[in-house]
Motif scaffolding. Structure first.
Motif, short mmCIF file in Angstrom:
data_model
loop_
_atom_site.label_atom_id
_atom_site.label_comp_id
_atom_site.label_asym_id
_atom_site.label_seq_id
_atom_site.Cartn_x
_atom_site.Cartn_y
_atom_site.Cartn_z
N TYR A 92 -25.67 40.70 11.89
CA TYR A 92 -25.55 41.98 11.21
C TYR A 92 -24.74 41.62 10.03
O TYR A 92 -23.65 40.99 9.91
CB TYR A 92 -25.01 43.18 12.07
CG TYR A 92 -23.68 43.11 12.65
CD1 TYR A 92 -23.66 42.80 13.92
CD2 TYR A 92 -22.75 43.36 11.94
CE1 TYR A 92 -22.29 42.70 14.67
CE2 TYR A 92 -21.40 43.34 12.48
CZ TYR A 92 -21.33 43.06 13.68
OH TYR A 92 -19.95 43.08 14.61
N GLU A 93 -24.78 42.49 8.95
CA GLU A 93 -24.23 42.81 7.65
C GLU A 93 -23.49 43.93 7.95
O GLU A 93 -24.07 44.83 7.67
CB GLU A 93 -25.06 42.49 6.59
CG GLU A 93 -25.79 41.26 6.37
CD GLU A 93 -26.80 41.51 5.17
OE1 GLU A 93 -26.43 40.99 4.03
OE2 GLU A 93 -28.02 41.83 5.50
N ALA A 94 -22.10 43.97 8.29
CA ALA A 94 -21.36 45.14 8.47
C ALA A 94 -21.36 45.92 7.51
O ALA A 94 -21.49 47.22 7.33
CB ALA A 94 -20.12 44.66 8.85
N ALA A 95 -21.25 45.64 6.18
CA ALA A 95 -21.00 46.38 4.86
C ALA A 95 -22.47 47.19 4.43
O ALA A 95 -22.17 48.21 4.05
CB ALA A 95 -20.78 45.34 3.66
N LYS A 96 -23.48 46.63 4.96
CA LYS A 96 -24.71 47.32 4.61
C LYS A 96 -25.09 47.90 5.89
O LYS A 96 -26.15 48.72 5.80
CB LYS A 96 -25.94 46.05 4.32
CG LYS A 96 -25.82 45.29 3.00
CD LYS A 96 -26.88 44.60 2.70
CE LYS A 96 -26.77 43.68 1.52
NZ LYS A 96 -27.49 42.64 1.47
N GLY A 97 -24.58 47.79 6.99
CA GLY A 97 -25.12 48.26 8.18
C GLY A 97 -26.53 47.86 8.54
O GLY A 97 -27.20 48.69 9.28
N SER A 98 -26.90 46.60 8.50
CA SER A 98 -28.29 46.29 8.79
C SER A 98 -28.12 45.06 9.48
O SER A 98 -27.10 44.06 9.70
CB SER A 98 -28.93 45.84 7.55
OG SER A 98 -28.23 44.66 7.01
N VAL A 99 -29.16 44.92 10.57
CA VAL A 99 -29.21 43.76 11.54
C VAL A 99 -30.27 42.93 11.44
O VAL A 99 -31.34 43.38 11.04
CB VAL A 99 -29.12 44.63 13.15
CG1 VAL A 99 -29.36 43.52 14.03
CG2 VAL A 99 -27.70 45.10 13.26
N HIS A 100 -30.14 41.73 11.67
CA HIS A 100 -31.30 40.79 11.63
C HIS A 100 -31.40 40.14 13.16
O HIS A 100 -30.72 39.55 13.65
CB HIS A 100 -30.98 39.60 10.76
CG HIS A 100 -30.45 40.23 9.34
ND1 HIS A 100 -31.52 40.30 8.34
CD2 HIS A 100 -29.37 40.58 8.95
CE1 HIS A 100 -31.00 40.50 7.20
NE2 HIS A 100 -29.68 41.00 7.67
N GLY A 101 -32.25 40.79 13.89
CA GLY A 101 -32.49 40.65 15.37
C GLY A 101 -33.41 39.85 15.82
O GLY A 101 -34.45 39.42 15.02
N THR A 102 -33.42 39.36 17.22
CA THR A 102 -34.29 38.52 17.67
C THR A 102 -35.42 38.89 18.57
O THR A 102 -35.96 38.32 19.25
CB THR A 102 -33.49 37.28 18.48
OG1 THR A 102 -32.72 37.99 19.45
CG2 THR A 102 -32.60 36.60 17.61
N PHE A 103 -35.27 40.20 18.74
CA PHE A 103 -36.48 40.77 19.51
C PHE A 103 -37.61 41.16 18.98
O PHE A 103 -38.28 41.87 18.55
CB PHE A 103 -36.09 42.17 20.05
CG PHE A 103 -34.82 42.43 20.94
CD1 PHE A 103 -34.39 41.16 21.69
CD2 PHE A 103 -33.98 43.58 21.05
CE1 PHE A 103 -33.29 41.14 22.54
CE2 PHE A 103 -33.10 43.75 22.07
CZ PHE A 103 -32.65 42.55 22.89
#
Ligand SMILES: NC(=O)c1ccc[n+]([C@@H]2O[C@H](COP(=O)([O-])OP(=O)(O)OC[C@H]3O[C@@H](n4cnc5c(N)ncnc54)[C@H](OP(=O)(O)O)[C@@H]3O)[C@@H](O)[C@H]2O)c1
Length: 357
Positions: A92-103
């Protein structure tokens, strides 16, 4: 390289505190320094249910969670090399609040944060490696860290001079059967720590001893008894304590058992905050683990670990968590997260196979 579809299935969390749904989305093309990995197995982590239940970490929705995966590289960006069997970590990019997930079925990831694993390890086993291992290793062995994520700065057992370096030094690992705890025990063994004392339900005792624990104390003992037992076995307070579950009550025990100026590693930021409020003047060095390869403070230690990782697993020095494969592919995740939330998973890693969705 096999043909890549234009669409794939993914498990979306549709909104903050919202519902999960499996639906189709496009398959991305890898950027110049990235690889596209066909995910054969992805593992579930407590953070996945915490995001949904507490609304933490993620601000950008809909989102795809998932912090561990294993599969084959099916496409590479122009500056990436090809290696077939890789493990990846969602990030995740904490500053942007976005996640790049594996599901999902096809994961696009920067090539520098993926590791090769030996063919002797199955996809299901491999998916259980990245987050548990990184969260165990980084706060113990990172030589940098920052104000929030400080580290014990030990010499890693996978670099020259590190193997067995701490022979005769006791270590206490609270919650040894957690994914993280299993890797802490194994790393402590490679570093030479002795005795390695851990806490957990007694039914996991022989398994934890097979990983390197020298003594297992029943985690359900009253705090006073548990503390007395650990002190007796360790010959006093411990210079190094890793609390791999970091609940309010385990943190109190962990701090009480850490020697003056000793190092205590914790894993849950909210509970650590409360501990600091309750003990503002402690001289113990308290650290918060941060197990993401993609975070800049972990780049150097992460690269060193990723380079050593294939050898550590090929030789059997490290063993992955034992996987429990859930049926239904991505559709099996929601039920698995419920079990994690209710503390109904003991000593295994829940894994799904996205291609079976
Ligand atoms: N800071 C970070 O970067 C980071 C990264 C990953 C995870 N985490 C956090 O670390 C924690 C552990 O994650 P995980 O994936 O390793 O957990 P996990 O494998 O899902 O943990 C399950 C295990 O927890 C044990 N357990 C539960 N309560 C316990 C207690 N009071 N004392 C001892 N053991 C207890 C259970 O033991 P029994 O078998 O005895 O029931 C069970 O085996 C979670 O809170 C997670 O959110 C933090």
């Amino acid at each position: 390289m096999s043909a890549i579809p234009t669409e794939q299935k993914a498990l979306f969390l549709e909104s903050k505190f919202g519902q999960f749904a499996v639906r189709t989305t496009e398959v991305p093309k890898p950027a110049a320094d990235a690889v596209l990995v066909k995910i054969e197995a992805t593992a579930l982590n407590p953070l996945d249910w915490k995001v949904q239940a507490y609304g933490v970490v993620v601000e950008v929705y809909p989102t795809i969670l998932g912090f561990d995966g294993a599969g084959t590289v099916v496409a590479v960006g122009e500056n990436s090399e090809t290696e077939l069997f890789r493990i990846v970590q969602g990030w995740y990019e904490a500053a942007k609040g976005s996640v790049h997930g594996t599901f999902l079925q096809y994961f696009n990831n920067p090539a520098r944060f993926v590791a090769t694993v030996p063919n002797s390890i199955s996809f299901d086993d491999a998916a259980a490696i990245p987050s548990g291992l990184a969260t165990a290793a980084f706060p113990l062995y990172n030589s940098t860290g920052d104000a929030l994520f400080s580290c014990a700065k030990l010499l890693p057992p996978w670099v020259e001079g590190g193997r067995g370096k701490y022979a005769g030094t006791p270590m206490l690992v609270l919650a040894g059967a957690t994914s993280i705890g299993q890797f802490v025990i194994q790393l402590a063994r490679l570093s030479g720590f002795s005795p390695i004392i851990t806490t957990d339900s007694v039914h996991n005792a022989s398994f934890l001893k097979s990983l390197g624990a020298t003594h297992v104390i029943d985690r359900k003992l009253p705090a006073e008894q548990l503390t007395a037992e650990a002190t007796k076995l360790g010959g006093g307070l411990f210079p190094y304590v890793y609390d791999a579950v970091s609940l309010p009550d385990t943190l109190e025990v962990a701090l009480a058992l850490t020697a003056p100026k000793g190092d205590l590693v914790t894993v849950v930021s909210t509970n650590l905050k409360e501990l600091r409020v309750a003990h503002p003047n402690t001289d113990r060095r308290i650290h918060l683990a941060h197990g993401l390869f993609a975070s800049p403070i972990n780049h150097e230690i992460g690269a060193s670990l990723l380079a050593a990782l294939p050898g550590l697993f090929a030789s059997g020095d490290l063993k992955p968590n034992r996987p429990e494969v859930l049926p239904g592919g991505l559709n099996g995740i929601v039920g698995g997260l419920e079990r994690l939330k209710k503390d109904q998973v003991s000593g295994v890693k829940l894994v799904v196979r996205p291609q079976e969705s």
